[in-house]
Write a protein that holds these residues in place. Sequence first.
Motif, PDB file in Angstrom:
ATOM      1  N   HIS A  99       9.749  -1.964  13.393  1.00 27.86           N
ATOM      2  CA  HIS A  99       8.870  -2.910  12.704  1.00 27.86           C
ATOM      3  C   HIS A  99       7.484  -2.301  12.506  1.00 27.86           C
ATOM      4  O   HIS A  99       6.914  -1.712  13.420  1.00 27.86           O
ATOM      5  CB  HIS A  99       8.773  -4.191  13.567  1.00 27.86           C
ATOM      6  N   TYR A 159       5.405  -7.768   7.957  1.00 31.34           N
ATOM      7  CA  TYR A 159       6.492  -6.951   8.502  1.00 31.34           C
ATOM      8  C   TYR A 159       7.086  -6.029   7.454  1.00 31.34           C
ATOM      9  O   TYR A 159       7.145  -6.341   6.280  1.00 31.34           O
ATOM     10  CB  TYR A 159       7.601  -7.837   9.087  1.00 31.34           C
ATOM     11  N   ALA A 160       7.471  -4.852   7.943  1.00 33.76           N
ATOM     12  CA  ALA A 160       8.470  -4.025   7.262  1.00 33.76           C
ATOM     13  C   ALA A 160       9.415  -3.699   8.401  1.00 33.76           C
ATOM     14  O   ALA A 160       8.978  -3.189   9.447  1.00 33.76           O
ATOM     15  CB  ALA A 160       7.855  -2.764   6.702  1.00 33.76           C
ATOM     16  N   ARG A 176      10.695  -6.610   3.887  1.00 37.80           N
ATOM     17  CA  ARG A 176       9.246  -6.411   3.963  1.00 37.80           C
ATOM     18  C   ARG A 176       8.448  -7.637   3.529  1.00 37.80           C
ATOM     19  O   ARG A 176       8.909  -8.437   2.701  1.00 37.80           O
ATOM     20  CB  ARG A 176       8.800  -5.225   3.112  1.00 37.80           C
ATOM     21  N   SER A 179       3.786  -5.317   4.438  1.00 40.21           N
ATOM     22  CA  SER A 179       3.806  -3.933   4.919  1.00 40.21           C
ATOM     23  C   SER A 179       4.767  -3.183   4.008  1.00 40.21           C
ATOM     24  O   SER A 179       5.796  -3.743   3.622  1.00 40.21           O
ATOM     25  CB  SER A 179       4.311  -3.857   6.363  1.00 40.21           C
ATOM     26  N   LEU A 181       7.546  -0.707   2.156  1.00 38.80           N
ATOM     27  CA  LEU A 181       8.886  -0.191   2.442  1.00 38.80           C
ATOM     28  C   LEU A 181       9.518   0.339   1.156  1.00 38.80           C
ATOM     29  O   LEU A 181       9.509  -0.322   0.122  1.00 38.80           O
ATOM     30  CB  LEU A 181       9.759  -1.311   3.028  1.00 38.80           C
ATOM     31  N   SER A 195       8.354   3.932   5.247  1.00 37.41           N
ATOM     32  CA  SER A 195       7.096   3.254   4.928  1.00 37.41           C
ATOM     33  C   SER A 195       6.483   3.782   3.642  1.00 37.41           C
ATOM     34  O   SER A 195       5.780   3.068   2.942  1.00 37.41           O
ATOM     35  CB  SER A 195       6.076   3.460   6.047  1.00 37.41           C
ATOM     36  N   ASP A 212       7.384  -8.014  -1.696  1.00 34.01           N
ATOM     37  CA  ASP A 212       7.239  -8.927  -0.562  1.00 34.01           C
ATOM     38  C   ASP A 212       8.399  -9.909  -0.489  1.00 34.01           C
ATOM     39  O   ASP A 212       8.859 -10.419  -1.519  1.00 34.01           O
ATOM     40  CB  ASP A 212       5.929  -9.714  -0.707  1.00 34.01           C
ATOM     41  N   GLU A 357      -2.497   0.246   0.607  1.00 34.44           N
ATOM     42  CA  GLU A 357      -1.773  -0.634   1.520  1.00 34.44           C
ATOM     43  C   GLU A 357      -2.686  -1.331   2.512  1.00 34.44           C
ATOM     44  O   GLU A 357      -2.200  -2.116   3.333  1.00 34.44           O
ATOM     45  CB  GLU A 357      -0.726   0.158   2.335  1.00 34.44           C
ATOM     46  N   SER A 385       1.239  -1.083  -2.730  1.00 36.40           N
ATOM     47  CA  SER A 385       1.164  -2.543  -2.889  1.00 36.40           C
ATOM     48  C   SER A 385      -0.012  -2.970  -3.761  1.00 36.40           C
ATOM     49  O   SER A 385       0.134  -3.834  -4.632  1.00 36.40           O
ATOM     50  CB  SER A 385       1.038  -3.210  -1.522  1.00 36.40           C
TER      51      SER A 385
END
Length: 614
Positions: A99, A159-160, A176, A179, A181, A195, A212, A357, A385
């Motif tokens: 995670h 979370y990822a 994800r 975070s 991915l 990541s 997301d 990010e 992102s």
Amino acid sequence: MCGIVAYIGKKQAFPIVLKGLKRLEYRGYDSAGIAVLNGEALNMFKRSGKVANLEAYAMEHNTEGHAAIGHTRWATHGLPNDVNAHPHFSNDESIAVIHNGIIENYDTLKKKLITYGFTFQSETDTEVLVHLIDHIRKNDNLSIPEAVRRALHHVEGAYAIVVISKDNPNQLVAARKSSPLVVGIGNEGDFFLASDATPIIEYTKRVVYLNDEEIAVVDLNEGLRIFNIGNQEKTPFIQKLEMELEALEKGGYEHFMLKEIHEQPRSIQDCLRGRLNSNEGWVALRGLLDYETKMIQAKRLIIVACGTSWHAALVGEYLIEDLARINVEVEYASEFRYRNPIISENDVVIAISQSGETADTLAALELAKSKGATILGICNVVGSSISRVTDAGCYTHAGPEIGVASTKAFTAQVTVLTLMALSLAHKKGTISESAFHALLTEIEDIPGKVKEVLKSNSIIEKIAAEYAEAPNALYLGRGSSFPVALEGALKLKEISYIHAEGYPAAEMKHGPIALIDENMPVFVIATKGNSYEKVVSNIQEVKARKGKIIAIVTEGDVNVKEMADHVIEIPETHEYLVPLLATIPLQLLSYHIALMRGCNVDQPRNLAKSVTVE
Ligand code: G6P
């Protein structure tokens, strides 16, 4: 922060994941761990400290297996020890999870799971995820993807994750929210999850960036499936990576930071490519062209950023206000997002971020968007992102930056902001044609001048040797060299752990002057320009208190040379462009000082390059 990487396919998974973790180590290096699926067995290897510790430990064990998940940690909840290292097992050791992010309601979830009989081994927030998935799966007799989907409905935070399970040896499940991915689609029916794309590029260029609240299932029999937590199936959007593997290697340099400092003539050139032509007399940031009128008419441009990117934003403020006469405000993203700022549809909010990010910067943008502002981005990492949530933007094209302390990304950000200021000024008519042309020509010369500055490396190394033991340092500059002073101080702090402060030169009198004695090195940007005389007076004030002056001066300067203990010359350029040159010696000074102090230049303690937690 934290890096995650996973592989499933025909190859041995452990070496691929281990190598991937080394590429992601810039995201955190408090501990590392890998879980490998070998037939019936799910084997776990975890060690505190760097990935190298994990590698040494694992060498004594059987690491065979065709599916693995790995993690390199930047500690948030719990000490950086072996137990808190990821992956985390379910109580029956049939599932393991990695995670990146923070589960904000982990305490509530943990208490509930304890009442259901789960036991916790670690102090991490992550461990609730694996028990929650396990609980939902067993309670309702569900597949892992469905259990993950339902579990995520209970989770608040970022979370990822990647989930591996003994019961589904052909499958990895990833998800994800906030975070990053990336899914890599291998050439042999295999899959990668990471990541960012750096652990993947060596094997495949075909990637899918998850959005997301999306869940990806990579299955050796069924391929890649993506659905959202509302259970709607999505068609994977496969993109081709432009990055080359060589860009991720040290290329003969001792450290990534040194390599990246020396790459600046090229990275600035790459940033300029196709964006200006002095002969034809134009400048254009194509990604922003449709928004220029909006920017010119905006009530304010608000630039949000963190760390080094915030310093670049400050340089941008000086240039855009002076050249284009547009009101600019620069904000720390972390403050902006929580102080209930007044934002309207008439504002344009620009995020600057190397990684694209940074959690606070992303959240600041989302807040601005929700209030109706136009949101733009200046990012280095393609597909990140921030670059995906913005209405428009432009990339800095600096190439991958691996050293935790930012160098070439900063100069590329400043380059983009300089072009932006010029383009807006030209369109708005606040710059004369002759001044516009002169600046375009001068900008085209910058990569060559940066090359010249880099030739001072050995002089800078000698100066560094004199101040490597200093407990404190002061950096001074005026105008757009003030943010350069801030950036110089940050570089020294970050990698050498010497306490350093950047100040507007004239502000020194309001406090820092009390600190000056014969042991205090004062780094001053004293190049030719409007405030030269004033900076010279500030130098005299320091000298009068026996401070040591290390001055960055314009080539041929004699005045400051007489007063300073050391001078570092940079080629003459337009005042607007001085930040692009004056930054370079300060980067090199920090690099050499850190090296002389025995510090880990590329991975300074407690820091991470990509700060995906607030
Ligand atoms: C971290 C890094 C810095 C960086 C900052 C903002 O603190 O160590 O080098 O300037 O994050 O990161 P961003 O990716 O948004 O530019």
